[in-house]
Motif scaffolding. Structure first.
Motif, short mmCIF file in Angstrom:
data_model
loop_
_atom_site.label_atom_id
_atom_site.label_comp_id
_atom_site.label_asym_id
_atom_site.label_seq_id
_atom_site.Cartn_x
_atom_site.Cartn_y
_atom_site.Cartn_z
N ALA A 268 -68.11 36.51 -10.56
CA ALA A 268 -67.81 37.70 -9.75
C ALA A 268 -66.62 37.38 -8.84
CB ALA A 268 -69.02 38.09 -8.91
N GLY A 269 -65.61 38.24 -8.86
CA GLY A 269 -64.55 38.09 -7.86
C GLY A 269 -65.19 38.29 -6.50
N MET A 270 -65.11 37.31 -5.64
CA MET A 270 -65.79 37.42 -4.34
C MET A 270 -64.74 37.31 -3.24
SD MET A 270 -69.40 35.42 -4.97
CE MET A 270 -68.87 34.04 -5.99
N VAL B 207 -58.57 39.33 -12.01
CA VAL B 207 -58.43 39.70 -10.60
C VAL B 207 -59.43 40.81 -10.31
CG1 VAL B 207 -56.61 41.41 -11.09
CG2 VAL B 207 -56.83 40.46 -8.80
N ASN B 208 -60.01 40.77 -9.11
CA ASN B 208 -60.99 41.80 -8.72
C ASN B 208 -60.54 42.50 -7.45
OD1 ASN B 208 -63.45 42.28 -6.65
ND2 ASN B 208 -64.06 42.89 -8.69
N VAL B 209 -60.60 43.83 -7.47
CA VAL B 209 -60.34 44.61 -6.26
C VAL B 209 -61.53 45.52 -5.95
CG1 VAL B 209 -57.82 44.64 -6.37
CG2 VAL B 209 -59.12 46.35 -7.65
N GLY C 78 -76.79 40.84 -11.05
CA GLY C 78 -77.82 41.06 -10.05
C GLY C 78 -79.03 40.20 -10.29
N GLY C 79 -79.14 39.11 -9.53
CA GLY C 79 -80.31 38.25 -9.64
C GLY C 79 -80.27 37.31 -10.83
N ILE C 80 -79.14 37.23 -11.53
CA ILE C 80 -79.03 36.33 -12.69
C ILE C 80 -78.41 35.03 -12.19
CG2 ILE C 80 -77.96 35.99 -14.95
CD1 ILE C 80 -77.96 39.11 -15.15
N GLY D 285 -72.49 36.09 -9.06
CA GLY D 285 -71.86 35.77 -7.79
C GLY D 285 -72.59 34.65 -7.07
N THR D 286 -73.84 34.91 -6.72
CA THR D 286 -74.61 33.96 -5.91
C THR D 286 -74.67 32.57 -6.55
OG1 THR D 286 -75.92 35.81 -5.08
CG2 THR D 286 -76.85 33.61 -4.80
N ALA D 287 -74.81 32.51 -7.88
CA ALA D 287 -74.93 31.21 -8.56
C ALA D 287 -73.75 30.30 -8.24
CB ALA D 287 -75.01 31.42 -10.07
C1 LIG Z 1 -70.55 36.48 -1.60
C2 LIG Z 1 -70.37 37.66 -2.51
C3 LIG Z 1 -69.17 38.37 -2.46
C4 LIG Z 1 -68.95 39.44 -3.34
N1 LIG Z 1 -67.73 40.06 -3.32
C5 LIG Z 1 -67.45 40.96 -4.28
C6 LIG Z 1 -66.11 41.49 -4.39
O1 LIG Z 1 -65.20 41.15 -3.63
N2 LIG Z 1 -65.88 42.36 -5.42
C7 LIG Z 1 -66.86 42.76 -6.30
O2 LIG Z 1 -66.57 43.55 -7.20
N3 LIG Z 1 -68.12 42.29 -6.19
C8 LIG Z 1 -68.42 41.40 -5.21
N4 LIG Z 1 -69.70 40.89 -5.14
C9 LIG Z 1 -70.76 41.41 -6.02
C10 LIG Z 1 -70.70 40.81 -7.43
O3 LIG Z 1 -69.70 41.46 -8.18
C11 LIG Z 1 -72.02 40.96 -8.22
O4 LIG Z 1 -72.41 42.31 -8.30
C12 LIG Z 1 -73.18 40.16 -7.66
O5 LIG Z 1 -72.77 38.91 -7.19
C13 LIG Z 1 -74.25 39.97 -8.73
O6 LIG Z 1 -75.44 39.52 -8.19
P1 LIG Z 1 -75.79 37.97 -7.88
O7 LIG Z 1 -75.10 37.70 -6.58
O8 LIG Z 1 -77.26 37.97 -7.78
O9 LIG Z 1 -75.22 37.15 -9.00
C14 LIG Z 1 -69.96 39.84 -4.25
C15 LIG Z 1 -71.15 39.11 -4.29
C16 LIG Z 1 -71.37 38.04 -3.45
C17 LIG Z 1 -72.66 37.27 -3.53
#
Ligand SMILES: Cc1cc2nc3c(=O)[nH]c(=O)nc-3n(C[C@H](O)[C@H](O)[C@H](O)COP(=O)(O)O)c2cc1C
Length: 363
Positions: free
Chosen positions: A21-23, A73-75, A220-222, A242-244
């Protein structure tokens, strides 16, 4: 390298069905992005809130480190979310003592106007990104730029109706974001009371797969290979996690945040609008509690107002004042380790689970 081929991996030209996930805000450093891409997944730089100069540098560095593997890239594309009854002075009065704790000036220096999502995407594509992913809103604004560059466009949706609208807007794939996900809820519309629908990953992925005829990634939750195997069983072509990756050695995540993530209980995360003015899932702390007082603004005003405190706290490794975004499976994140080890471990686990499930079948 072990591989799993799906319509999603074919679209993206990657050997493994794992999207980082782009974070935005720090976690997806060029080093993390490149490590995930080199390990066979898709590394994605989250660039929301960055200047175009910073985006160019970050993406160019990720591309150089990725050694020919694709980089995305993520926006974040969100319409304004107004908050009736907002009181900017009340918010600033809450933030003032927190700035003192962090040694930050109050009021903060004026920030330059943010770049548009389109500016960010065009800059990233010019710097070598070859995939565009979006969250929160309608991807139409960046669809033309992605198409002109030949870059697949992947839009994140949290309901079936939103997934359909994103497919009509030109998305080549959908990330189906279940309620368990960390970070912002990716609903196209946020009502004035900020109560968005919360559909679990299992129910959402299955219905999005049935509703659109483009590849779907589950989110989500994976957090491990079991989650990947489950997502594939539901008809997804891969996962977005993301979280992983918050505990990856290369992630730009302070130690205090990593520790809160891996020690989180299943029931500990909350959905809060206090930090940004849009609903998002994370761990509660002093900052979320302080800002829960009446007066919180909508998006993007609240996000802008709290930005210096969130960034200052991350810099100072002060988890009580950071935005601790995390999903409901955070407690399974495990120890810090290189991103390649995370991806390899997830793949080995997923293949094991799939073989095990196959062996259960009888005539
Ligand atoms: C710290 C963090 C930052 C995130 N920032 C973004 C972001 O900038 N853009 C986006 O599309 N999703 C963002 N997400 C959401 C992720 O795309 C995704 O939906 C999510 O991480 C999936 O669930 P998981 O955290 O349980 O893996 C973010 C998630 C986390 C945990």
């Amino acid at each position: 390298m072990t591989t799993i081929e799906t319509p999603l991996t074919r679209l993206l030209g990657i050997p493994r069905p794992i999207l980082l996930a782009g974070m935005a805000g720090g976690p997806t450093t060029p080093e993390l992005v490149a490590a995930v891409s080199r390990a066979g997944g898709l590394g994605v730089v989250g660039v929301a809130g960055m200047t175009t100069e910073a985006v160019h540098d970050a993406v160019a560095r990720a591309v150089a480190l990725a050694g020919g593997a694709p980089v995305g890239v993520n926006v974040l594309i969100s319409p304004a979310v107004p908050r009736p009854g907002a009181d900017p002075d009340a918010v600033q009065a809450i933030l003032a003592p927190l700035r003192t704790v962090l040694g930050l000036p109050h009021p903060p220096p004026a920030a330059p106007p943010p770049a548009t999502p389109l500016d960010l995407v065009v800059t990233a594509l010019a710097a070598g990104a070859t995939v565009v992913t979006t969250g929160l809103g309608d991807p139409t604004a960046v669809a033309g730029a992605a198409r002109n560059a030949g870059a697949p466009l992947i839009a994140m949706a949290s309901t079936v109706a939103d997934a359909r609208r994103m497919a009509e807007a030109g998305a080549d794939a959908i990330v189906a974001q279940g309620a368990e996900a960390g970070g912002h809820r990716s609903n196209l519309e946020v009502p004035p009371d900020h109560e968005v629908p919360l559909i679990g990953t299992v129910a959402l992925v299955r219905q999005v797969v049935a509703a659109v005829d483009i590849p779907v990634a589950a989110a989500g939750g994976i957090i491990d290979g079991a989650g990947v195997a489950a997502a594939l069983a539901l008809g997804a072509g891969g996962v977005q996690m993301g979280t992983a990756f918050l505990v990856a050695s290369e992630a730009g995540v302070p130690a205090g945040w990593r520790d809160r993530v891996r020690s989180a209980r299943d029931d500990e995360t909350i959905i809060t609008r206090t930090l940004s003015g849009r609903p998002a899932r994370g761990l509660p702390n002093r900052l979320t509690r302080a800002l829960a007082a009446p007066g919180a603004m909508g998006w993007p005003e609240q996000n802008a107002a709290t930005g210096d405190v969130r960034r200052g706290a991350a810099h100072a490794n002060a988890p009580e004042l950071m935005a601790l975004w995390a999903g409901q499976a955070a407690g399974l994140a495990g120890p810090d380790r290189p991103a390649a080890a995370i991806v390899d471990g997830i793949m080995a686990d997923a293949l094991d689970r799939m073989r095990h499930l196959g062996a259960l079948a009888g005539d």
